[in-house]
Scaffold this motif. Structure first.
Motif, short mmCIF file in Angstrom:
data_model
loop_
_atom_site.label_atom_id
_atom_site.label_comp_id
_atom_site.label_asym_id
_atom_site.label_seq_id
_atom_site.Cartn_x
_atom_site.Cartn_y
_atom_site.Cartn_z
N LEU A 1 3.53 -0.60 14.44
CA LEU A 1 4.70 -1.42 14.13
C LEU A 1 4.42 -2.89 14.40
CD1 LEU A 1 7.69 -1.73 13.35
CD2 LEU A 1 8.26 -1.24 15.76
N SER A 2 3.66 -3.18 15.45
CA SER A 2 3.37 -4.57 15.79
C SER A 2 2.65 -5.30 14.66
CB SER A 2 2.52 -4.64 17.07
OG SER A 2 1.30 -3.94 16.88
N GLN A 3 1.77 -4.60 13.96
CA GLN A 3 1.05 -5.23 12.85
C GLN A 3 1.98 -5.48 11.66
OE1 GLN A 3 -2.67 -3.41 11.73
NE2 GLN A 3 -3.27 -3.03 13.85
N PRO B 1 9.61 -17.66 6.33
CA PRO B 1 10.19 -18.75 7.13
C PRO B 1 10.76 -18.18 8.42
CG PRO B 1 10.89 -18.90 4.83
CD PRO B 1 10.20 -17.58 4.98
N PRO B 2 10.76 -18.96 9.51
CA PRO B 2 11.11 -18.43 10.83
C PRO B 2 12.44 -17.66 10.91
CG PRO B 2 10.18 -20.61 11.05
CD PRO B 2 10.32 -20.36 9.57
N LEU B 3 13.51 -18.21 10.35
CA LEU B 3 14.79 -17.51 10.44
C LEU B 3 14.76 -16.18 9.69
CD1 LEU B 3 17.60 -20.23 10.14
CD2 LEU B 3 17.11 -18.74 12.08
N MET B 4 14.18 -16.20 8.50
CA MET B 4 14.08 -14.97 7.72
C MET B 4 13.19 -13.95 8.43
SD MET B 4 12.90 -14.50 3.73
CE MET B 4 14.08 -15.75 3.21
N ALA B 5 12.10 -14.44 9.01
CA ALA B 5 11.21 -13.55 9.75
C ALA B 5 11.94 -12.91 10.91
CB ALA B 5 9.99 -14.32 10.24
N GLY B 6 12.76 -13.70 11.61
CA GLY B 6 13.52 -13.16 12.73
C GLY B 6 14.45 -12.03 12.31
N MET B 7 15.12 -12.20 11.19
CA MET B 7 16.01 -11.15 10.68
C MET B 7 15.22 -9.90 10.32
SD MET B 7 19.26 -11.90 10.72
CE MET B 7 20.10 -11.01 9.38
N LYS B 8 14.10 -10.08 9.63
CA LYS B 8 13.27 -8.95 9.21
C LYS B 8 12.69 -8.20 10.42
CE LYS B 8 13.13 -8.97 4.62
NZ LYS B 8 13.42 -7.77 3.79
N ILE B 9 12.21 -8.96 11.39
CA ILE B 9 11.62 -8.35 12.59
C ILE B 9 12.69 -7.56 13.34
CG2 ILE B 9 10.68 -8.87 14.88
CD1 ILE B 9 9.14 -11.19 13.53
N ARG C 1 3.11 -9.33 10.08
CA ARG C 1 3.08 -9.76 8.69
C ARG C 1 4.33 -10.58 8.36
NH1 ARG C 1 1.50 -5.17 6.37
NH2 ARG C 1 3.58 -4.35 6.04
N TYR C 2 5.50 -10.16 8.87
CA TYR C 2 6.72 -10.94 8.67
C TYR C 2 6.58 -12.32 9.32
CZ TYR C 2 9.03 -6.52 7.41
OH TYR C 2 9.38 -5.35 6.82
N ALA C 3 6.05 -12.34 10.56
CA ALA C 3 5.94 -13.60 11.29
C ALA C 3 5.00 -14.58 10.59
CB ALA C 3 5.45 -13.33 12.72
N ARG C 4 3.96 -14.05 9.94
CA ARG C 4 2.97 -14.91 9.28
C ARG C 4 3.46 -15.43 7.93
NH1 ARG C 4 -0.89 -10.81 10.43
NH2 ARG C 4 -0.79 -10.31 8.22
N THR C 5 4.22 -14.62 7.20
CA THR C 5 4.47 -14.93 5.79
C THR C 5 5.86 -15.44 5.47
OG1 THR C 5 5.10 -12.63 5.34
CG2 THR C 5 2.78 -13.19 5.10
#
Length: 284
Positions: free
Chosen positions: A139-141, A151-159, A145-149
Motif C-alpha cells: 500500500l505504501s508504494q 498536486p498536494p491537496l488532491m494527493a492528500g484526498m487520494k491518500i 504514486r499519488y504523492a509523486r504525481t
C-alpha cells in the motif's frame, strides 16, 4: 460514396495536421521544435487548471476555449511520442475507448447495476483485475504514486481515501476531529520551540488532518480553497475601488474597517433581487 465525416472528426484531423506542421523539421515553429514531453509539463498543468476555473465560472465560451488548449496538449504530447516511435495518438484514443468499454459492462455488456456506488465498486474491481500483480504491491508504494504525481491537496484526498479503504481510518468523524485538535496543539507548540524543520513537519500534519476532515464531510478542499482565494481577491477589489490613496498608507485599523465594509457590500450584492408583486393584481 461513404457518408461525410462528422464535423468534430474533420476539425480534430485539422488540429492533428496543424500540430504536425508546427513540428515539421524544416517548416515548423522554432519554439515548438524545442519542446520535449517534460518541458510541456507546466503547460499541461496550467491548461488543466484553466479548464477547472472556466467550469467553475460557468462561462461556456471560456470552457470551449480552455478545453481546446488542453486538447492541444494531448495532441502535442502524442505527436512527440510518435516522433520518438513510442506510441501514436490513435493508440491513445483506442486505449481510452477500450478501457471505458471494459470498465462499463453494465452499459456495454450484460451486467445490471443501479447505483453510482455499485458502479464505482465495480470499476475498482475491474481496475484491480487489470493490474494483476498490482495487488501484491505494498500500500505504501501505491500511496507514494499519488504523492509523486498529484498536486498536494488532491494527493492528500487520494491518500486518505485509499488508506481508509485499507482500514487505516477512524470509525467515526470524532476521531478525525480529535486528530485535528491534536495536530493544532502540536503545531502551536512547535512554533514556540523555534525549530523550522519541526514547525514545517507539524504544519504538514495539521494540513493533512484538515484534508481528512474534508474527506469525512464529503467536501472538496481544492474547491473550498479556490473559493477562499476568490473571495479574498473580490474583497480587495472592492476596497481598492473605494479608496483614494495607496493601500500601504492606511493603518491596520482602517484596513480592517474597509475589509468589513467590503464583506458586507459583496454579501449584499450577491443577494437575489426579488421581483415586486402587484398589490392589486385584480386591477391589471
Amino acid at each position: 460514396m461513404p457518408p461525410p465525416l462528422p464535423e468534430a472528426l474533420i476539425q480534430f484531423q485539422r488540429l492533428i495536421d496543424v500540430v504536425r506542421e508546427l513540428r515539421h523539421p524544416e517548416r515548423g515553429c522554432p519554439w515548438d521544435l524545442q519542446q520535449t514531453p517534460t518541458t510541456l509539463i507546466p503547460y499541461v498543468l496550467e491548461e488543466a487548471y484553466e479548464v477547472v476555473h472556466a467550469l467553475q465560472e460557468g462561462d461556456t465560451g471560456a470552457i470551449a476555449e480552455e478545453l481546446g488548449d488542453l486538447l492541444l496538449q494531448v495532441v502535442l504530447q502524442s505527436q512527440l511520442a510518435q516522433e520518438a516511435d513510442q506510441f501514436t495518438l490513435a493508440q491513445v484514443i483506442q486505449g481510452i475507448s477500450d478501457k471505458l468499454i471494459r470498465r462499463h459492462p453494465h452499459v456495454f455488456g450484460e451486467v445490471a447495476l443501479t447505483t453510482a456506488q455499485e458502479v464505482r465498486d465495480q470499476w475498482e474491481q475491474i481496475k484491480a483485475s487489470e493490474k494483476g500483480s498490482e495487488e501484491a504491491v505494498p500500500l505504501s508504494q501505491k500511496l507514494q504514486r499519488y504523492a509523486r504525481t498529484l498536486p498536494p491537496l488532491m494527493a492528500g484526498m487520494k491518500i486518505g481515501e485509499r488508506a481508509s479503504r485499507a482500514g487505516l481510518d477512524w470509525p467515526t468523524i470524532s476521531g478525525a476531529w480529535q486528530k485535528f485538535y491534536e495536530e493544532l496543539a502540536e503545531f502551536q507548540e512547535a512554533l514556540l520551540q523555534g525549530n523550522a524543520a519541526q514547525q514545517t513537519a507539524e504544519l504538514g500534519d495539521l494540513l493533512f488532518s484538515v484534508i481528512n476532515l474534508a474527506r469525512w464531510c464529503q467536501l472538496d478542499p481544492i474547491n473550498a480553497l479556490q473559493q477562499t482565494y476568490q473571495r479574498f481577491i473580490q474583497r480587495l477589489e472592492c476596497i481598492e475601488a473605494a479608496i483614494d490613496r495607496p493601500l500601504e498608507t492606511y493603518t491596520l485599523e482602517e484596513l480592517e474597517a474597509l475589509w468589513q465594509q467590503a464583506k458586507i457590500q459583496l454579501a449584499t450584492d450577491s443577494q437575489p433581487t426579488e421581483t415586486p408583486t402587484d398589490p392589486h393584481p385584480e386591477e391589471a
